[in-house]
Design a protein around this motif. Structure first.
Motif, mmCIF file in Angstrom:
data_model
loop_
_atom_site.group_PDB
_atom_site.id
_atom_site.type_symbol
_atom_site.label_atom_id
_atom_site.label_comp_id
_atom_site.label_asym_id
_atom_site.label_seq_id
_atom_site.Cartn_x
_atom_site.Cartn_y
_atom_site.Cartn_z
ATOM 1 N N UNK A 43 0.966 -0.677 0.132
ATOM 2 C CA UNK A 43 0.203 0.118 0.127
ATOM 3 C C UNK A 43 1.136 1.707 -0.017
ATOM 4 N N UNK A 44 0.513 2.055 -0.227
ATOM 5 C CA UNK A 44 0.519 3.240 -0.909
ATOM 6 C C UNK A 44 1.733 3.795 0.674
ATOM 7 N N UNK A 45 1.092 4.146 1.839
ATOM 8 C CA UNK A 45 1.871 4.837 2.995
ATOM 9 C C UNK A 45 2.307 3.165 3.493
ATOM 10 N N UNK A 46 2.249 1.815 3.373
ATOM 11 C CA UNK A 46 3.099 1.608 4.096
ATOM 12 C C UNK A 46 5.090 1.407 2.844
ATOM 13 N N UNK A 47 4.542 1.726 1.960
ATOM 14 C CA UNK A 47 6.206 1.513 0.793
ATOM 15 C C UNK A 47 6.435 3.009 1.512
ATOM 16 N N UNK A 52 10.543 1.994 0.236
ATOM 17 C CA UNK A 52 10.292 0.766 -0.073
ATOM 18 C C UNK A 52 10.346 1.539 -1.940
ATOM 19 N N UNK A 53 10.664 0.821 -3.117
ATOM 20 C CA UNK A 53 10.077 1.154 -4.583
ATOM 21 C C UNK A 53 8.847 0.869 -4.760
ATOM 22 N N UNK A 54 8.810 1.888 -6.028
ATOM 23 C CA UNK A 54 7.301 1.275 -6.518
ATOM 24 C C UNK A 54 6.477 -0.036 -6.236
ATOM 25 N N UNK A 75 -4.241 -4.572 14.904
ATOM 26 C CA UNK A 75 -2.978 -4.469 14.396
ATOM 27 C C UNK A 75 -2.785 -4.476 12.776
ATOM 28 N N UNK A 76 -2.256 -3.983 12.525
ATOM 29 C CA UNK A 76 -1.429 -4.755 10.980
ATOM 30 C C UNK A 76 -0.194 -4.376 11.124
ATOM 31 N N UNK A 77 0.953 -5.320 10.285
ATOM 32 C CA UNK A 77 1.741 -4.889 10.298
ATOM 33 C C UNK A 77 2.105 -5.209 9.290
ATOM 34 N N UNK A 78 3.851 -4.454 8.805
ATOM 35 C CA UNK A 78 4.111 -4.910 6.913
ATOM 36 C C UNK A 78 5.449 -4.670 7.136
ATOM 37 N N UNK A 79 6.003 -6.084 6.289
ATOM 38 C CA UNK A 79 7.628 -6.162 6.060
ATOM 39 C C UNK A 79 8.107 -6.226 4.929
ATOM 40 N N UNK A 123 -12.021 4.537 3.759
ATOM 41 C CA UNK A 123 -10.278 3.950 3.816
ATOM 42 C C UNK A 123 -10.728 2.554 2.671
ATOM 43 N N UNK A 124 -9.960 2.110 2.662
ATOM 44 C CA UNK A 124 -9.344 0.628 2.389
ATOM 45 C C UNK A 124 -8.768 0.206 3.560
#
Length: 178
Positions: A43-47, A52-54, A75-79, A123-124
Motif C-alpha cells: 500500500x502507498x502509505x506502507x511503501x 521501498x520502491x514502487x 493491528x496491521x504490521x507490514x514488512x 478508506x481501504x
C-alpha cells in the motif's frame, strides 16, 4: 476489566513501549487473534513509511488484540518480503504470540517516533478492518474507531511498520500497568 481513569485515547496513542504489555496489564487474559498473514502488494502509505520502491510485495499480519474476551485493538504490521529471510524471519513462526516479543526483547531493534493518525472513514484500511472485525467478533466496530498510531521498527537495516487502531472504549482504561 481494568480501572477507569481520566486518561484519554491520546494517552494510548502516545504511550511508549509495548502495547501488548500495557494491554495484558488490564486484565487476566490477553490474546492475539491472527486474522491473516500473507504476501500482498504494498500500500502507498506502507511503501512510503518503509522507504521501498514502487514494485514489490509485503508480508502483512493483521490481528485483533483481546483482553478478558473484549476486542480492543486491530493491528496491521507490514514488512518487505525479503526481510523474512533476514532480520524479521521470526515473524513467520510468530503465530498467536504478540509481535511485541520480537520488538522489545531484542536490544538491536529501534523504533521511530509514534505517529498518531486518523483513518479515513471510508478508506481501504477502514473497510478491511470492519470486515475482519465483524467476522471475528460478530459485531461491527464502533464508527468512532478511527484513531491509530503508526511506527517503524528497524533491525539490522530492515524495517517493519506497525499500525494499531484503537477501540474508543479503551480510553476508559489506565495506560500504566496496575
Amino acid at each position: 476489566m481494568g480501572r477507569a481513569s481520566r486518561d484519554s485515547l491520546r494517552d494510548w496513542l502516545r504511550a511508549p513501549g509495548s502495547l501488548s504489555k500495557r494491554l495484558a496489564a488490564l486484565g487476566t487474559r490477553y490474546e492475539v487473534q491472527v486474522l491473516r498473514q500473507e504476501v500482498t502488494p504494498f500500500r502507498q502509505r506502507e511503501r512510503d513509511a518503509l522507504g521501498l520502491p514502487r514494485r514489490g510485495c509485503t508480508v502483512v499480519r493483521e490481528v485483533i488484540l483481546w483482553v478478558d474476551g473484549q476486542p480492543l485493538v486491530w493491528a496491521r504490521s507490514s514488512v518487505h518480503q525479503t526481510s523474512l529471510a533476514g532480520p524479521w524471519k521470526a515473524l513467520k513462526g510468530l503465530g498467536t504470540r504478540p509481535l511485541g516479543h520480537l520488538l522489545y526483547d531484542d536490544p538491536r531493534v529501534t523504533r521511530s517516533e509514534l505517529e498518531p493518525r486518523r483513518l479515513a472513514r471510508y478508506g481501504h484500511t477502514r473497510r478491511q478492518m470492519q470486515r475482519q472485525w465483524l467476522a471475528a467478533t460478530g459485531e461491527l466496530p464502533s464508527p468512532q474507531m478511527l484513531w491509530s498510531r503508526n511506527s517503524v521498527f528497524r533491525r539490522r537495516g530492515a524495517e517493519l511498520r506497525v499500525m494499531e487502531l484503537f477501540l474508543p472504549a479503551l480510553k476508559a482504561y489506565r495506560t500504566r500497568p496496575r
